[in-house]
Motif scaffolding. Structure first.
Motif, PDB file in Angstrom:
ATOM      1  N   GLU A 119       0.827  -1.207   0.000  1.00  0.00           N
ATOM      2  CA  GLU A 119       0.000   0.000   0.000  1.00  0.00           C
ATOM      3  C   GLU A 119       0.862   1.258   0.000  1.00  0.00           C
ATOM      4  OE1 GLU A 119      -3.882  -1.685   2.475  1.00  0.00           O
ATOM      5  OE2 GLU A 119      -2.167  -0.834   3.559  1.00  0.00           O
ATOM      6  N   ALA A 123       0.811   4.179  -2.852  1.00  0.00           N
ATOM      7  CA  ALA A 123       0.531   5.576  -2.515  1.00  0.00           C
ATOM      8  C   ALA A 123       1.640   6.492  -3.021  1.00  0.00           C
ATOM      9  CB  ALA A 123       0.373   5.722  -1.001  1.00  0.00           C
ATOM     10  N   LEU A 196      -7.247   7.738  -1.170  1.00  0.00           N
ATOM     11  CA  LEU A 196      -6.488   6.591  -0.675  1.00  0.00           C
ATOM     12  C   LEU A 196      -7.065   6.071   0.640  1.00  0.00           C
ATOM     13  CD1 LEU A 196      -2.816   7.715  -1.390  1.00  0.00           C
ATOM     14  CD2 LEU A 196      -4.033   5.822  -2.468  1.00  0.00           C
TER      15      LEU A 196
END
Length: 202
Positions: A119, A123, A196
């Motif tokens: 993740e 990002a 996000l």
């Protein structure tokens, strides 16, 4: 490297060649090859030099969202000041100790927030792509002369469209003719980070 930066600032990245650099320094081309292996290495060193001036406070405990925001704003400012950097990052695979240290800090802040490494990487890449794309769009529209030309282009374009057929375009004409600004960029980053969401593994 100072001479290489001057050439790219004054004449653009395409103008930077080994013969052009040698003429600027008043030496032979082979003298340049005594310091760098070729143009590829020269461009890598140029990128490192420009990124070395990135004004970004890297402190532990900053938090992933704040770290990404700082990174995006600092990188945007640096690329607008040195357009060659934006083109280098868009066109080439570049790596340096400066880049490594920066990415390590960002990933540390993102994973400390509870994001998985996967993740965190996603990002970082998303914010990098948004920042780079935004700046490449901004560069030809930034500066007093470019901003005036951009606004004039919109006025001329809209003048050729009948207002009855395109009422919303005409109503938004003044806004459409505005050059991109920091506020617009920051709003985009905020929306991106909102999208996000919060770390799922906190």
């Amino acid at each position: 490297m100072d001479a290489a930066m001057e050439i790219t600032q004054q004449e653009g990245l395409e103008a930077l060649s080994m013969p052009r650099l040698a003429r600027r320094l008043g030496c032979g081309v082979m003298t340049i090859y005594g310091h760098v292996d070729g143009r590829d290495q020269l461009l890598n060193l140029l990128c490192s030099r420009i990124l070395g001036g990135l004004e970004l406070e890297r402190t532990a405990g900053t938090g992933g969202r704040e770290a990404l925001t700082r990174f995006a704003l600092a990188l945007r400012e640096r690329m607008l000041r040195f357009p060659a950097l934006a083109h280098l990052l868009a066109q080439r695979k570049l790596w340096s100790p400066e880049v490594a240290g920066l990415v390590e800090w960002l990933l540390a802040e993102l994973t400390a927030d509870g994001r998985t490494l996967e993740e965190a990487v996603a990002a970082y890449r998303l914010v990098l792509a948004h920042t780079l794309g935004s700046v490449l769009y901004e560069i030809p529209r930034t500066g007093a002369e470019q901003e005036a030309e951009y606004a004039a282009w919109w006025r001329h374009t809209l003048a050729d469209l009948p207002a009855t057929a395109y009422p919303l375009l005409h109503a938004a004409g003044e806004r459409l003719g505005e050059a991109p600004a920091t506020g617009q960029f920051r709003a985009g980053i905020e929306a991106l980070l909102d999208g996000l969401g919060s770390p799922r593994h906190s």
